[in-house]
Structures are given as C-alpha cells and as structure tokens.
Write a protein that holds these residues in place. Structure first.
Motif, PDB file in Angstrom:
ATOM      1  N   ASN A 193      80.231 -55.406  80.430  1.00  0.00           N
ATOM      2  CA  ASN A 193      78.909 -55.976  80.509  1.00  0.00           C
ATOM      3  C   ASN A 193      78.054 -55.251  81.561  1.00  0.00           C
ATOM      4  O   ASN A 193      78.555 -54.830  82.593  1.00  0.00           O
ATOM      5  CB  ASN A 193      78.985 -57.443  80.926  1.00  0.00           C
ATOM      6  N   THR A 239      75.946 -57.123  76.473  1.00  0.00           N
ATOM      7  CA  THR A 239      77.117 -57.982  76.552  1.00  0.00           C
ATOM      8  C   THR A 239      77.779 -58.106  75.193  1.00  0.00           C
ATOM      9  O   THR A 239      77.265 -57.624  74.178  1.00  0.00           O
ATOM     10  CB  THR A 239      76.735 -59.384  77.081  1.00  0.00           C
ATOM     11  N   SER A 248      88.042 -65.866  79.822  1.00  0.00           N
ATOM     12  CA  SER A 248      87.936 -64.739  80.750  1.00  0.00           C
ATOM     13  C   SER A 248      89.212 -63.913  80.842  1.00  0.00           C
ATOM     14  O   SER A 248      89.168 -62.745  81.243  1.00  0.00           O
ATOM     15  CB  SER A 248      87.543 -65.227  82.144  1.00  0.00           C
ATOM     16  N   CYS A 276      85.584 -56.443  79.824  1.00  0.00           N
ATOM     17  CA  CYS A 276      84.146 -56.382  80.067  1.00  0.00           C
ATOM     18  C   CYS A 276      83.694 -57.205  81.267  1.00  0.00           C
ATOM     19  O   CYS A 276      82.547 -57.059  81.699  1.00  0.00           O
ATOM     20  CB  CYS A 276      83.394 -56.876  78.827  1.00  0.00           C
ATOM     21  N   ASN A 277      84.548 -58.059  81.806  1.00  0.00           N
ATOM     22  CA  ASN A 277      84.097 -58.987  82.860  1.00  0.00           C
ATOM     23  C   ASN A 277      84.533 -58.557  84.255  1.00  0.00           C
ATOM     24  O   ASN A 277      84.553 -59.352  85.181  1.00  0.00           O
ATOM     25  CB  ASN A 277      84.574 -60.413  82.563  1.00  0.00           C
ATOM     26  N   TYR A 278      84.915 -57.260  84.392  1.00  0.00           N
ATOM     27  CA  TYR A 278      85.260 -56.666  85.691  1.00  0.00           C
ATOM     28  C   TYR A 278      86.580 -57.210  86.245  1.00  0.00           C
ATOM     29  O   TYR A 278      86.813 -57.153  87.442  1.00  0.00           O
ATOM     30  CB  TYR A 278      84.122 -56.859  86.706  1.00  0.00           C
ATOM     31  N   ASN A 279      87.430 -57.716  85.374  1.00  0.00           N
ATOM     32  CA  ASN A 279      88.722 -58.242  85.831  1.00  0.00           C
ATOM     33  C   ASN A 279      89.820 -57.756  84.893  1.00  0.00           C
ATOM     34  O   ASN A 279      90.649 -58.534  84.423  1.00  0.00           O
ATOM     35  CB  ASN A 279      88.693 -59.770  85.872  1.00  0.00           C
ATOM     36  N   LYS A 299      75.577 -49.507  82.706  1.00  0.00           N
ATOM     37  CA  LYS A 299      76.601 -49.852  83.694  1.00  0.00           C
ATOM     38  C   LYS A 299      76.816 -48.693  84.667  1.00  0.00           C
ATOM     39  O   LYS A 299      76.849 -48.887  85.887  1.00  0.00           O
ATOM     40  CB  LYS A 299      77.916 -50.218  83.010  1.00  0.00           C
ATOM     41  N   MET A 349      73.836 -57.644  88.621  1.00  0.00           N
ATOM     42  CA  MET A 349      74.656 -58.605  87.884  1.00  0.00           C
ATOM     43  C   MET A 349      74.438 -60.022  88.413  1.00  0.00           C
ATOM     44  O   MET A 349      74.435 -60.993  87.642  1.00  0.00           O
ATOM     45  CB  MET A 349      76.130 -58.214  87.964  1.00  0.00           C
ATOM     46  N   TYR A 403      80.526 -61.929  84.604  1.00  0.00           N
ATOM     47  CA  TYR A 403      81.492 -61.269  85.487  1.00  0.00           C
ATOM     48  C   TYR A 403      82.196 -62.364  86.267  1.00  0.00           C
ATOM     49  O   TYR A 403      81.606 -63.396  86.580  1.00  0.00           O
ATOM     50  CB  TYR A 403      80.830 -60.246  86.418  1.00  0.00           C
ATOM     51  N   PRO A 414      81.608 -57.101  90.945  1.00  0.00           N
ATOM     52  CA  PRO A 414      81.573 -55.914  90.080  1.00  0.00           C
ATOM     53  C   PRO A 414      81.806 -54.590  90.795  1.00  0.00           C
ATOM     54  O   PRO A 414      82.516 -53.726  90.276  1.00  0.00           O
ATOM     55  CB  PRO A 414      80.171 -55.981  89.461  1.00  0.00           C
ATOM     56  N   CYS A 428      84.730 -52.153  89.249  1.00  0.00           N
ATOM     57  CA  CYS A 428      83.949 -51.472  88.210  1.00  0.00           C
ATOM     58  C   CYS A 428      84.762 -50.419  87.471  1.00  0.00           C
ATOM     59  O   CYS A 428      84.226 -49.744  86.589  1.00  0.00           O
ATOM     60  CB  CYS A 428      82.688 -50.851  88.809  1.00  0.00           C
TER      61      CYS A 428
END
Length: 623
Positions: free
Chosen positions: A70, A75, A85, A93-96, A490, A503, A588, A592, A596
C-alpha cells in the motif's frame, strides 16, 4: 506488433532452466564464442532475460501485483484489511511481511526469478564483451547495452523490495554461488556506471530498426532509468542503523541530482519521444501498440498468454462479456480519497479512478453473444457501482483492447515501466533542488498543461514557484496524481523520507472521508446514477453518476429524473460507515519506514549455506 520472448540457448544449457512458455532448440555443441559472435544467436540470449520477467511467480504474478501496495494513494480492493492483517496476501502490503509468507516462500518466487534474469544478463554481458566486437559492430553493441540495462532494472527492483542483496555481476561460478548481502550503496554505484556505459551503445528510439519497439531498451530508457536510480541512491533508505540517506559521498544529493538533471534533459531535448495525450498513452498500451517515439519509454513485454496486468490493475469485469472472456480486474485500486484529491477538471481523475465495475448480469434487452470458440456464451454487461472501499484503477481497461482476452489468468498487456512524463517530473525535481523553482517549472508545465485548463495551470505555477519547498511539495502532489496505479508512489515516499508522514495522513484522510468531515463535509450521503447508451449500440451499458463532486447534494440527487441511488457512506440499516475502521486501520499495522522492505524468504535463507539472514537491519528483518 508485440515481440515474443526468445529462448536463451546458452543460459538454458548452463543453468538447466525451463519454461512453460518456450521450447528449446536442440543445442549440444555451441559455446560462448559461437553464440556471441552471431547476431541472431546473441539476440536470443539477451531477449531470454525477458523470460524471467514473465515467469509465473516473478514480475507477472508476485512482484507487480504486490510491491507498491500500500501507498497513500494505492491499495488492495478489499473491504477488510485489519482483521485479515496476517493473511499472506494482505501482509505483503501492510508493512508487516514475514519471511515465511506463503505467497512468496517457495523456490521459484520473484526473488529467485530476479537472480535467474541477472544470471542470463551476466552471461550475455560477458559473452558480448568477449566475442561480440561491440565497439565495431553497432548491432552487437546495442545488445550489450540492452543486457546492461535490463540487469540494472532487476537490481534496482531487488533493492527496492529487499534492500541489501547479494551482488553477483559475473556468471555463476564456484566462488559466487553463496554470497552474503551486499551494501545497496555499492550496488547503486555499479548500476550508475553500467547505465552510463550502456548509453554509449544503445540507439535512440526509432534511430535503428531494433529500437522501433518499446519492448527493446533504447538510449532514452537507459538515461531515464539512470536518473531514477540516482534519485533512489541519494534518497532515504532503510539501513542497519536507521532510516536515512546514504553516507556515501559518491551518492550525495548534489552529485546525484546533477545526473538526474543531465540525463532527463538529454531525453527531453533529443526529441525522440513526445508526450501526447494522457489518455492516449494508456489506450495505446491496452491496444498492444508498441511503436517507439510516443510517451512510453520501455515496457516489460508479455506475450498474449502471459502477464497479469489488467487482471490486477484493470477495471473489474465479472463475467465473459462483450469486451473480454476473462472475469478479472480490480484486484488493486486507488485509495478512496484519491478521486477527491483531483481538481474536478483534471483529465487524469476519471481515467485513473473508476467507481464502477462491469456487471455479472446481462443488460436489459440484450441476448447471449457467442464466444470465439462458438461453444459457450458471454453476456452483454453494463457498468454498475462498486463500493467506496473498492474503486478500480481506470488506466487499464479490457474495453480499450483490440483483441479478446481468452486466458483465465493472463491478459498479455505489457507493463509500462517508464514513460516520458516521469522524465519531465524527475527533471523538475532535480532542477528545483539545484537551481530553484523558476528553472524547474518549464519541466512540470508540459505535464500539467495536457490535463488542466490554462487558468488552473497558471494558479499552480503561482503556488508551486513561491519557494523551493513549495515546488518540492508540488512534485510530491503531482507525481501522485500523475502516476497513481503505476507502482511508483511507495518508492517515491520512501526516498523522500515521507513514508511515515504520508501513510499517517492517509489514515486521517480516510477517517475524515468515512465521516464526511473536513475536506469531505460537502459530499452527499449517496450516489445517484442513470444508465445511458455510451457506444451507440442501442443498449444502455454506461453509467452517469451524480454525487462524487464537492458541492453535490442529496437534495439535488433525489430530484434528478430517472436516477437511482446507492448508499455510499453509511449503511442505512445498521448506521455503520461503509468505509469501515477495519479497512482504515489495516492500511499499515507497523511503522512503515522501518518495515518498508520485504525479508528475504526463508527458503532462500535455508539454502544459502549460512550466508544469508534477515538480521542486522531494522523492522521486520529482525523477525
């Protein structure tokens, strides 16, 4: 006409690689001296690099759909994000993202395919230098420049996604099979030097019959890519000791911005490419118009049976219909706030952000339409509103194509890797840094003049040229509006050092939009729509929509003759927001800037003979 990817003879023989897309000629006696001294054979080797772009889990099905999502503008088109998540797709996509992600953690994934492409490029570069007589045979020099350029493309994307990665710039041998991570800064230095060398050998677009297609690398693309890499090299990145700019003096902002300025000005002043109309560029892309000289600088070439470009980024079609036999599209889309960020007169708004999809049901008054094979049937579909959390990107549309997509998963539309508008805005960014907004404005103006009325362009000129900071903010704004859905945002936010701020702003804007507060307080609760005959076939398949513009009202919508309504912000039965907290909070789930990067997948760590790990860096790389 689109080129088809040619098989690499030597790379296949050396690495034992195979592909479902290609069949290898029977070759048992050819070696480097035989192959790289003959143009047709050498060309096949260089073109084989494209195979690694098109493999199932490479750029085609894993990197392009997920890296770049994202951002604050782009998104996944999903109604729920936070409650899912830990889902493998959502967590990309959610930085995790974790190293055991099941979408990625397999040995033929993008990470491996990138190195497969690098190996093919390494073989071609070494072979052409040794046997191609590149300084005396221009066509062989062109191939050499293409191999250097495509290798730079892959390494640049490796660094964007994974940070420090093994640097293998020679063919596989006993000494480089197992390698540790290498500093991204040292790789950037090599790429910048490689592209400078490539420029000496590459033809400009249409300067030679080889570069009449945007599926072949040209001098214009190599220069544009060198400018992009220079911006990344001097920008913010995630290091082991923090999220910061490089300490490498060779990659200073002053030196890198000079490269950006020179390379972009060379491309613009050469006159080999023209901007043209904003919509025209994407229509040509959808129509497989690969002729060089227009806005497109280089495209990843997908044959008709490969590539998930419209599948992922196109307007959603729910059935086999008058435009396609593929029920796909709409997997990724714009943030719900993006449409409202545009000026209502901005041509880019309604091309980029589409609130509808094509129906699963048959339009009233139509009959079944036979498909190409004459056995099944398809319907005459119509446009129907999606929901506020499921907008479609509209730059890519099945309805703009001139051929019918029949594959279940692949559409064959190329991925446009770089276009001339990017070169103009990179030039503007560099000129502003080096000389100020007055020098930078002439490079921004052509991009805006084709999408906005003259008075709006003049107003933006006054706003942006007030100071260097104002112009930089204009760059941030206009790059977002220009390239939304093209997966540049991004990386831009990361290199600008703005990923956390933007973000966070994104969540705040989404919350305001959900509650119709702040900048969104003047929007109506519902949308109002009416079908009409958009293509003159006597059937009402297109949709007119009222309620999306600031200042539209429910009172006016209710009074519009023959218009139906759709709940857009609030579910009247439950009283809950249709842009739910679950969606907003899932954009996120960790910081981020320190998350990233993707980790190197566990399968590659396990097979690295102890040379690779995800330790020593911030964020998820410690997991």
């Amino acid at each position: 006409m689109k080129n088809y990817i040619k098989l690499s003879i030597l790379a296949l023989a050396v690495t034992g690689l195979t592909s479902c897309d290609m069949e290898a000629p029977s070759v048992s006696s050819l070696d480097g001296s035989s192959i790289y001294s003959v143009y047709s054979l050498a060309e096949a080797e260089v073109m084989s690099i494209n195979q690694s772009f098109g493999e199932t889990n490479s750029y085609r099905g894993r990197f392009l759909p997920y890296y770049g999502i994202n951002s604050d503008l782009e998104t996944m088109s999903a109604g729920t994000l936070f409650s899912k998540s830990s889902d493998d797709k959502v967590s990309l996509c959610n930085y995790n993202t974790l190293a055991n992600n099941q979408q990625m953690n397999e040995p033929k994934n993008a990470y491996a395919k990138f190195y497969e492409g690098i190996e093919r490029a390494n073989l071609a570069i070494e072979g052409l230098k040794q046997y191609g007589d590149i300084d005396n045979r221009p066509e062989m020099g062109q191939l050499y420049g293409e191999a250097l350029t495509m290798r730079a493309v892959i390494y640049n994307d490796l660094i964007k996604a994974w940070g420090d990665v093994p640097a293998r710039f020679s063919p596989n041998n006993n000494d480089n099979i197992y390698m540790p991570r290498t500093s991204k800064d040292s790789i950037y230095r090599v790429l910048l030097a490689d592209l400078k060398e490539a420029e000496k050998y590459l033809y400009w677009p249409n300067q030679n019959n080889i570069t009449t297609s945007v599926e072949r690398c040209s001098k214009a693309f190599a220069k544009g890519l060198r400018a992009r890499i220079a911006l990344y090299a001097c920008g913010y990145k995630l290091y082991g000791d923090g999220y910061r700019r490089s300490n490498d003096k060779a990659l200073s902002r002053d030196s890198m911005m000079l490269i950006v300025k020179q390379e972009c000005e060379d491309v613009i002043n050469s006159g080999y490419n023209k901007l043209g109309g904003f919509k025209d560029n994407f229509v040509k892309l959808c129509q497989d118009n690969t002729g060089a000289g227009a806005e497109s600088l280089w495209e990843i070439p997908f044959s008709d049976g490969r590539g998930r470009v419209l599948y992922t980024f196109g307007v959603k079609h729910n059935s086999k219909d008058q435009y396609t036999e593929q029920s796909q599209g709409g997997a990724n889309g714009p943030m719900p706030t993006l449409f409202y960020d545009y000026d209502a007169q901005d041509v880019r708004r309604d091309i980029t952000c589409v609130p509808y999809e094509w129906s699963k049901d048959r339009i009233e008054g139509s009959t079944d339409m036979p498909t190409i094979d004459g056995k099944s049937t398809k319907i005459h579909a119509y446009q129907t509103l999606r929901s506020i959390s499921k907008w479609c990107f509209g730059k890519l549309r099945y309805e703009w194509m001139t051929r019918t997509v029949t594959s279940t998963n692949d559409d064959g539309v190329n991925w446009q890797y770089m276009r001339l508008a990017d070169v103009y805005l990179m030039a503007a960014e560099a000129e502003n840094y080096l000389s100020g907004p007055a020098a930078a404005w002439p490079y921004m103006k052509p991009v805006l003049s084709r999408v906005l009325p003259a008075d709006k362009v003049a107003a933006l000129q006054a706003k942006y040229t007030a100071s260097k900071d104002a112009f930089f903010n204009g760059i941030v704004e206009q790059r977002g509006l220009e390239f939304a859905g093209e997966m540049l945002r991004k990386a831009d936010l990361v290199r600008w050092g703005l990923i956390d701020k933007k973000m966070e702003e994104c969540k705040a804007k989404l919350t305001q939009l959900a509650n119709r507060e702040g900048a969104y307080a003047d929007l109506p609760l519902k949308l109002y729509y009416k079908m009409y005959d958009g293509d003159g076939d006597g059937l009402a398949e297109s949709i007119n929509i009222y309620g999306l513009n600031h200042g539209d009202t429910d009172e006016a919508g209710k009074d519009m003759a023959d218009y139906s309504s759709k709940e857009w912000f609030v579910d009247s039965k439950t009283g809950t927001n249709l842009l739910a907290d679950d969606y907003i909070n899932g954009i996120y789930v960790v910081q981020p800037s320190t998350h990233c990067l993707w980790p190197i997948w566990q399968t590659f760590i396990d097979a690295s003979n102890g040379m690779l790990n995800n330790e020593g860096m911030l964020g998820q790389l410690n997991k």
